[in-house]
Scaffold this motif. Sequence first.
Motif, short mmCIF file in Angstrom:
data_model
loop_
_atom_site.label_atom_id
_atom_site.label_comp_id
_atom_site.label_asym_id
_atom_site.label_seq_id
_atom_site.Cartn_x
_atom_site.Cartn_y
_atom_site.Cartn_z
N SER A 213 0.83 -1.21 0.00
CA SER A 213 0.00 0.00 0.00
C SER A 213 0.86 1.26 0.00
CB SER A 213 -0.92 0.00 1.22
OG SER A 213 -0.15 -0.09 2.42
N PHE A 216 2.22 1.77 -3.55
CA PHE A 216 1.25 2.37 -4.45
C PHE A 216 1.06 3.86 -4.17
CE2 PHE A 216 -1.13 -1.89 -5.26
CZ PHE A 216 -0.12 -2.25 -6.16
N GLU A 262 -5.33 -6.94 -6.32
CA GLU A 262 -6.47 -6.10 -6.68
C GLU A 262 -7.10 -5.47 -5.43
OE1 GLU A 262 -8.06 -8.29 -10.77
OE2 GLU A 262 -8.89 -8.88 -8.82
N MET A 265 -5.02 -2.49 -4.51
CA MET A 265 -5.12 -1.44 -5.52
C MET A 265 -6.36 -0.57 -5.35
SD MET A 265 -3.92 -3.59 -8.90
CE MET A 265 -4.80 -2.47 -9.97
N TYR A 268 -6.72 3.49 -5.25
CA TYR A 268 -5.62 4.13 -5.97
C TYR A 268 -5.94 4.16 -7.46
CZ TYR A 268 -2.99 3.32 -1.66
OH TYR A 268 -2.58 3.30 -0.35
N ILE A 270 -4.88 3.11 -10.09
CA ILE A 270 -3.99 2.13 -10.71
C ILE A 270 -4.85 0.96 -11.20
CG2 ILE A 270 -2.05 0.55 -10.36
CD1 ILE A 270 -1.07 2.35 -8.13
N GLN A 271 -4.57 0.48 -12.38
CA GLN A 271 -5.32 -0.65 -12.94
C GLN A 271 -4.37 -1.78 -13.30
OE1 GLN A 271 -7.35 0.93 -16.36
NE2 GLN A 271 -5.49 0.98 -17.63
N LEU A 286 1.05 -3.18 -14.17
CA LEU A 286 0.08 -2.18 -13.70
C LEU A 286 0.23 -0.90 -14.50
CD1 LEU A 286 0.69 -2.64 -9.85
CD2 LEU A 286 -0.77 -4.01 -11.34
#
Length: 289
Positions: A213, A216, A262, A265, A268, A270-271, A286
């Motif tokens: 975390s 990210f 996932e 994520m 955030y 972000i994919q 990502l």
Amino acid sequence: MHSIVHFPSPTLSLSPKISSFKAPLFVLTNNFLPPRFHGSVCRCISSSYNSRKPPGSSKTPKTPVPKSPTPKPKSPKSAGLKTPPPKPSTPTAKSNVSDSTEFLDAQDWSFLAETSSWINQNMATVVAAAQLEQDSKVVLCMGTERFVDYLCSVEPSIALSVLHYSLMELANIKENHDSVRCRQGDIAGIPPSWSKLDVVFINFLPALLCPLSQIFQALVKMCAPGARVIISDTQGRAQLNVNKQSYPGVINGDLPDKVELEKVMQGYPIQLVSFRDEPDFYLAVLKVA
């Protein structure tokens, strides 16, 4: 009649103790005294002067008064007071990270440099997933010297920066690639001057001190829109489990599966573009929105 002669200030030599005293004195001369009195007069004069005290010695010496011992202050416990328990010294997060970084700097990281035909193939797949372009701003976290050699051979014009806990690894990279910027640490310690990144390689996530975390959170701040983040392990999960037994102080975490990735994520921008989790290869691609 008896004659008396007056000597104003004679120096007496009757006794060594009084030879230095000078005082007015009347002396009966021996010429006018019968012989039987001579010794008596001398003894009288001698004893009289021996009993005199020198000037300044008439003061009675002071008797030292013994000091009364200073009473020790009573402790709160003996006085019946309650004392609060001592506060435990809690090390700050900064000191913990600093101590851990120094520890990891002294460790053996040679296991990351293992090479084989399938590892080289996996490395090529990792670099291809980044879709590098000319003048791309790239950060490589926990990269080996061999990975840097391959990366620079594929796209020599990239602006490459390398992060690692080991100063020895960074020195070896810098020796062969002087244009590469090197820094001790990980993703969480990226300086603001490295912002607007196009590609970030995280080659060995289980060795990082910061949680996913926090990684990210740092990537969202430092990456340009559309930047790619490549999380990989060219040796795979099977070899990771072996390395955990051999290097327990170096490997602090694990490779996240797809569900865990996932879940972290969420929240955030972000994919997840692609994901592979095989015994001999791990790759998660990502994209920062």
